[in-house]
Design a protein around this motif. Structure first.
Motif, PDB file in Angstrom:
ATOM      1  N   CYS A 160     109.201 -27.799 -26.497  1.00 35.68           N
ATOM      2  CA  CYS A 160     108.228 -28.531 -25.668  1.00 35.68           C
ATOM      3  C   CYS A 160     108.846 -28.912 -24.322  1.00 35.68           C
ATOM      4  O   CYS A 160     109.901 -29.560 -24.275  1.00 35.68           O
ATOM      5  CB  CYS A 160     107.788 -29.788 -26.421  1.00 35.68           C
ATOM      6  N   GLY A 171     105.776 -35.982 -28.593  1.00 36.92           N
ATOM      7  CA  GLY A 171     105.648 -34.564 -28.903  1.00 36.92           C
ATOM      8  C   GLY A 171     104.481 -34.267 -29.827  1.00 36.92           C
ATOM      9  O   GLY A 171     103.757 -35.158 -30.297  1.00 36.92           O
ATOM     10  N   CYS A 207     101.704 -34.964 -22.188  1.00 40.55           N
ATOM     11  CA  CYS A 207     101.592 -33.563 -22.621  1.00 40.55           C
ATOM     12  C   CYS A 207     101.016 -32.711 -21.490  1.00 40.55           C
ATOM     13  O   CYS A 207      99.998 -33.056 -20.913  1.00 40.55           O
ATOM     14  CB  CYS A 207     100.680 -33.523 -23.843  1.00 40.55           C
ATOM     15  N   CYS A 213     103.933 -25.698 -28.479  1.00 38.04           N
ATOM     16  CA  CYS A 213     104.031 -26.284 -29.823  1.00 38.04           C
ATOM     17  C   CYS A 213     103.150 -25.541 -30.815  1.00 38.04           C
ATOM     18  O   CYS A 213     103.556 -25.245 -31.937  1.00 38.04           O
ATOM     19  CB  CYS A 213     103.646 -27.760 -29.773  1.00 38.04           C
TER      20      CYS A 213
END
Ligand code: SF4
Ligand code: SF4
Ligand code: FES
Length: 241
Positions: A160, A171, A207, A213
């Protein structure tokens, strides 16, 4: 006779920082159905007993064997060498504390994430051992089950972009954990309560949405959907503030 494999493995021992990380090449003959678990054990048994890596279950259940395999974060026990070229580069997952060679400490990271997200049912109800079981719909149960399939391997974190530059970022694993409790009817937290935890740059607003991911999750958890679900809810909660 099988292919000759060359495994280029990152070596580093944090106890001897004067020796900088380097790639060491080990050669071995490939067997039919050889996984990287088998290959690494063969190297440790036959060539270098000091090589460090983690495996427990060998069956994609415990999440301890995540590493960068030719640059992609994934599980070594689930990876057949025949799916890879003869030159294989193995590096430890970034973000997590390095223990040595391919071994990293994912446990501390996940413990902190679980504490930060309060990954347990938050309720004011007192436990009553005589109470009848509370029912939930099949749909609710399936959504919880889907998120609970996370084996805490860290592959979504290692790959990530945000987690690599922001140490406190929860995350995809953390946001998936939050989504799991958001859909659980037993948890009494409101969206405003969740906003306190993930309505910030360490949570869902950090994000960047490129979905590495989702590509890297070895359990195929639909992280894209989970992140979108949390983002939608937090955007509304933020708007209402
Ligand atoms: S989509 Fe978000 S959580 Fe997933 S890898 Fe990208 S920045 Fe990280
Ligand atoms: S969400 Fe997937 S990639 Fe991330 S820790 Fe859980 S199982 Fe591993
Ligand atoms: S050894 Fe358990 S997931 Fe690979």
């Amino acid at each position: 006779m099988g292919r000759q494999l060359s495994l280029h493995i990152m070596r580093y021992n944090p106890d001897t920082p004067e020796i900088k990380p380097f790639l060491q090449t080990f050669r071995l003959e490939e067997d039919e159905r050889m996984t990287l678990f088998v290959a690494l054990n063969k190297i440790r048994e036959e060539q270098d007993p000091s090589l460090q890596f983690d495996f427990v279950c060998r069956a994609a259940i415990c999440g301890s064997c995540g590493m960068l395999i030719n640059g992609k974060p994934t599980l070594a026990c689930k990876t057949l060498t025949k799916e890879l070229p003869a030159d294989i580069t193995l590096m430890p997952l970034p973000v997590f504390k390095m223990l040595g060679d391919l071994s990293v400490d994912t446990g501390t990271w996940f413990r902190e994430m679980n504490l930060k997200t309060e990954a347990w049912i938050n309720t004011e109800k007192q436990f009553d051992p005589k109470a009848r079981e509370e029912r939930m719909t099949n749909d609710q149960a399936l959504k919880i089950y889907e998120a609970d399939r996370c084996i805490e391997c860290g592959c979504c974190i290692g790959g990530c972009a945000t987690a690599n530059i922001r140490p406190d970022f929860l995350g995809a694993a953390g946001l998936n954990r939050v989504a799991r409790f958001m859909v659980d009817p037993r948890d009494e937290r409101t969206d405003q309560d969740y906003f306190e935890i993930v309505g910030n740059d360490e949570g869902v607003f950090g994000c960047v949405g490129l979905m590495a991911c989702d590509d890297n999750c070895p359990m195929d958890i639909p992280l894209q959907e989970q992140l979108a679900y949390v983002r939608r809810k937090m955007a509304v909660a933020g708007f209402r503030r």
